[in-house]
Design a protein around this motif. Structure first.
Motif, PDB file in Angstrom:
ATOM      1  N   THR A  14       0.747  -1.379  -0.132  1.00  0.00           N
ATOM      2  CA  THR A  14      -0.204  -0.219   0.030  1.00  0.00           C
ATOM      3  C   THR A  14       0.903   1.198  -0.130  1.00  0.00           C
ATOM      4  O   THR A  14       1.918   1.301   0.305  1.00  0.00           O
ATOM      5  CB  THR A  14      -0.837   0.002   1.256  1.00  0.00           C
ATOM      6  OG1 THR A  14       0.022   0.361   2.545  1.00  0.00           O
ATOM      7  CG2 THR A  14      -1.590  -1.225   1.613  1.00  0.00           C
ATOM      8  N   TRP A  15       0.381   2.385  -0.322  1.00  0.00           N
ATOM      9  CA  TRP A  15       0.994   3.586  -0.375  1.00  0.00           C
ATOM     10  C   TRP A  15       1.150   4.087   0.862  1.00  0.00           C
ATOM     11  O   TRP A  15       1.967   4.780   1.355  1.00  0.00           O
ATOM     12  CB  TRP A  15       0.003   4.772  -1.371  1.00  0.00           C
ATOM     13  CG  TRP A  15       0.471   4.831  -2.584  1.00  0.00           C
ATOM     14  CD1 TRP A  15      -0.504   4.238  -3.699  1.00  0.00           C
ATOM     15  CD2 TRP A  15       1.434   5.314  -3.385  1.00  0.00           C
ATOM     16  NE1 TRP A  15       0.038   4.413  -4.888  1.00  0.00           N
ATOM     17  CE2 TRP A  15       1.183   5.125  -4.636  1.00  0.00           C
ATOM     18  CE3 TRP A  15       2.603   5.945  -2.811  1.00  0.00           C
ATOM     19  CZ2 TRP A  15       2.136   5.393  -5.630  1.00  0.00           C
ATOM     20  CZ3 TRP A  15       3.419   6.258  -3.806  1.00  0.00           C
ATOM     21  CH2 TRP A  15       3.311   6.094  -4.980  1.00  0.00           C
ATOM     22  N   ASN A  16       0.086   3.824   1.980  1.00  0.00           N
ATOM     23  CA  ASN A  16       0.577   4.056   3.284  1.00  0.00           C
ATOM     24  C   ASN A  16       2.215   3.575   3.601  1.00  0.00           C
ATOM     25  O   ASN A  16       2.795   4.316   4.128  1.00  0.00           O
ATOM     26  CB  ASN A  16      -0.415   3.187   4.269  1.00  0.00           C
ATOM     27  CG  ASN A  16      -1.913   3.549   3.852  1.00  0.00           C
ATOM     28  OD1 ASN A  16      -2.211   3.676   2.785  1.00  0.00           O
ATOM     29  ND2 ASN A  16      -2.511   3.486   4.910  1.00  0.00           N
ATOM     30  N   TRP A  59       4.444   2.816   1.578  1.00  0.00           N
ATOM     31  CA  TRP A  59       5.537   3.583   0.892  1.00  0.00           C
ATOM     32  C   TRP A  59       6.025   4.851   1.155  1.00  0.00           C
ATOM     33  O   TRP A  59       7.022   5.334   1.025  1.00  0.00           O
ATOM     34  CB  TRP A  59       5.055   3.429  -0.765  1.00  0.00           C
ATOM     35  CG  TRP A  59       4.863   2.050  -1.255  1.00  0.00           C
ATOM     36  CD1 TRP A  59       5.433   0.886  -0.787  1.00  0.00           C
ATOM     37  CD2 TRP A  59       3.750   1.404  -2.254  1.00  0.00           C
ATOM     38  NE1 TRP A  59       5.039  -0.214  -1.415  1.00  0.00           N
ATOM     39  CE2 TRP A  59       3.940   0.000  -2.104  1.00  0.00           C
ATOM     40  CE3 TRP A  59       2.799   1.871  -2.895  1.00  0.00           C
ATOM     41  CZ2 TRP A  59       3.108  -0.893  -2.771  1.00  0.00           C
ATOM     42  CZ3 TRP A  59       2.011   1.263  -3.569  1.00  0.00           C
ATOM     43  CH2 TRP A  59       1.963  -0.250  -3.553  1.00  0.00           C
TER      44      TRP A  59
END
Lengths: 390, 390
Positions: free
Chosen positions: A373-375, A377
């Motif tokens: 997830t972007w969380n 990254w």
């Protein structure tokens, strides 16, 4: 003051009836999302004729959505539990059709999906995503010639606060996106400019240039920004992990080092990427020998194997090149992945770690909560950026 | 090749189930819009549960929408007549809720309205909106200090193709947005970068730098890009036409002339703007005397009157300053407006023309079809840019 207000209102009303561009605009009294002081969030949608309205968002389990409740006024509403600090995306589904929030003008694109987003600040990571009153870097979208793939291609560049007014040279982080992403991914959902602005302002990261290439060499630029036209962004692009991007990376470095005031020694070059970008980081840093002192593999998609493209010069002598990368020396080889990431991807990372362990090659390994997830990254960038060029 | 395809598909499938960010993404087989060879366009939306679906778009009269037809497969469709070359925005309304097209990833924002768009090329104007395989300029978003309004503010800058690799100095066009717009308006719906790239490539416009300020001095940056947070863009901002922006314009010029390789004489400075930006152009060029050789008023909102803000230094001695602007001399004072624009706005422009006629002050006046629309403003930029710095 009142006169100004009336003038503006009159322009507003005047513009509405005749302008084709502005025909679709309706000023609304609905505030959505409304973030309350306890970090619960209320979403509202005026849809008196809809039969069902649901909401999906980053605070829910993947694939999950919740029904909203229709009020007597025709406005559907839903209030979350208290949310942890984070950047959250969300979208509504109205009678089976996914839609953005018509009362909110801020959208982000992830691959082909457009959604709204909001930020709840209040912890050390989410506070970095907010635009604060700190000195800001400049984001630019120049084009560079890439003779290796015979294209002129767009790239995104962050130059740190003070770049324009100084004559200093800066270190460079090359930062790469995942499959389905492009040169704008890290600046949109990735919040890279805000993260760097805030870390630099706090003295936690060195002022650096961040170069965000487009890793899809089949594209000149992100969809809509190249001569390919308004194509739909896709996971299914050719030439993304076949060595072509790795081979062409020297064209990017040539452009950057000839165009910007950068330090051009290994100690002042870092490379990192998420998922496919982690794969690229792994093989670029191995192919372009003795070039980078810092490698960052964020949820790297090492389950993909270069052996399927054994004709690429970038994929020759892989084991020997890894050994040589170790022998040449570097300052940090940083690997991070979420505990809930795909097992096949985690296996690929474990395979690299084993190989490095067998060589006696140093790396740091961070395992976090969460998945692909972007969380994660955004967090990984925040951590990795603080380790560079010190 | 097949192996690559399978690998990518497997990543695509793998990513979907676990990623919160990617939960909302659904790859679809629907192509919408589909532009046919005769320039008719078919829109499609999968909405088996919807009771009614309509479409609004730039090819329809303002405020008008048309019902789409539900097929047996649950896909609603609509095909237009053959459309003239133009950039068109559109949106669907599903059971009363306005929505973007979930099968199209390209959106633009006009004030607070997010809509999809597509381009039909094929005439001298619309061909300029397309990204072609021509040399591209660089778009940047630097921040400048504006002591006049005590803010650090974002600005958009287009530097022409070749800027990075040459040591030449370039002329500058300052290009301003309308009410409800901001520093990104001309680069989004306005297609300024594409228009300049293409005009320069054809040899029709001189290579120039285009500076796009944010004319709302109450804002640091466009909504979402400043420390004001994710506010809803609005027509109702304070300090937009009260002289503050005109006064602060020297801060912008200071930044530009200290940061970029620009020619700093009057013959190499142009200023233009649409609607409120036309008003700003009129008063900035009159207040900053003997500074600009080219003025462009695009559908200028001169119905607004500086006399309501008589305390502003920018609004003192207006008639004398207009006379002095004439006496100082200039190369082009260009005024354009649509025949279907608001009468009150057309009256304001007529008033300026009468004043200039009475002074014997030269200008060129262009009256076009259409009203207060981006279609006209894009055309006006295309025409005006070809007249500059020659």
């Amino acid at each position: 003051m009142k006169a100004l207000f009336l003038l503006i209102i009159s322009i507003g009303f005047l513009v509405s009836p005749l302008s084709a561009q502005q025909a679709l605009f309706e000023e609304s009294q609905i505030i959505s999302p409304e973030i309350h002081s306890d970090n619960t969030v209320t979403f509202s949608l005026n849809a008196p004729d809809a039969l069902s309205v649901s909401i999906a968002g980053g605070w829910l389990a993947n694939g999950e959505s919740v029904e909203m409740t229709k009020g007597e006024n025709g406005i559907w509403a839903y209030t979350t539990e208290s949310l942890s600090p984070e950047l959250y995306s969300y979208s509504f589904t109205v009678d089976g059709v996914k839609t953005i929030d018509p009362n909110q003008a801020h959208v982000q694109r992830d691959v082909a999906n457009i959604s709204n987003y909001f930020i709840i600040d209040g912890d050390e990571y989410a506070d970095l995503y907010v635009v604060d009153q700190v000195p800001h870097g400049t984001v630019s979208y120049p084009w560079y010639n890439s003779p290796t793939v015979n294209k002129v291609r767009r790239i995104a560049v962050y130059t740190p606060p003070g770049y324009e007014s100084s004559d200093k040279n800066y270190p460079v982080l090359y930062l790469m996106h995942g499959i389905g992403g492009d040169e704008i991914a890290w600046l949109g959902t990735g919040r890279a400019a805000q993260i760097l602005d805030n870390l630099i302002a706090e003295g936690k990261a060195e002022p650096m240039i961040v170069v965000m290439p487009n890793g899809n060499v089949a594209q000149e630029a992100s969809p809509g920004n190249g001569s390919e036209g308004l194509t739909v962004p896709s996971f299914n692009l050719p030439n993304t992990m076949d060595g072509k991007f790795e081979e062409s990376f020297k064209d990017i470095m040539d452009f950057v080092e000839n165009t910007y005031r950068v330090k051009t020694d290994k100690a002042n070059r870092a490379i990192a990427g998420l998922s496919m970008g982690g794969y690229h980081t792994c093989y670029i840093s191995r192919y372009h020998q003795d070039t980078f002192d810092y490698m960052g593999l964020f949820s790297a998609a090492l389950n993909n194997k270069p052996k399927d493209y054994s004709e690429s010069p970038a994929y020759q002598n892989l084991d020997e090149n890894l050994k040589k990368q170790m022998d040449d020396g570097y300052k940090l080889y940083w690997i991070a992945v979420g505990r809930d990431d795909f097992q096949i991807l985690r296996d690929g990372i474990d395979e690299l770690k084993t190989k490095m362990d067998n060589l006696g090659m140093e790396y740091e390994y961070l395992e976090t909560d969460g998945g692909h997830t972007w969380n994660n990254w955004r967090n990984y960038l925040s951590i990795f950026a603080q380790r560079l060029f010190k």
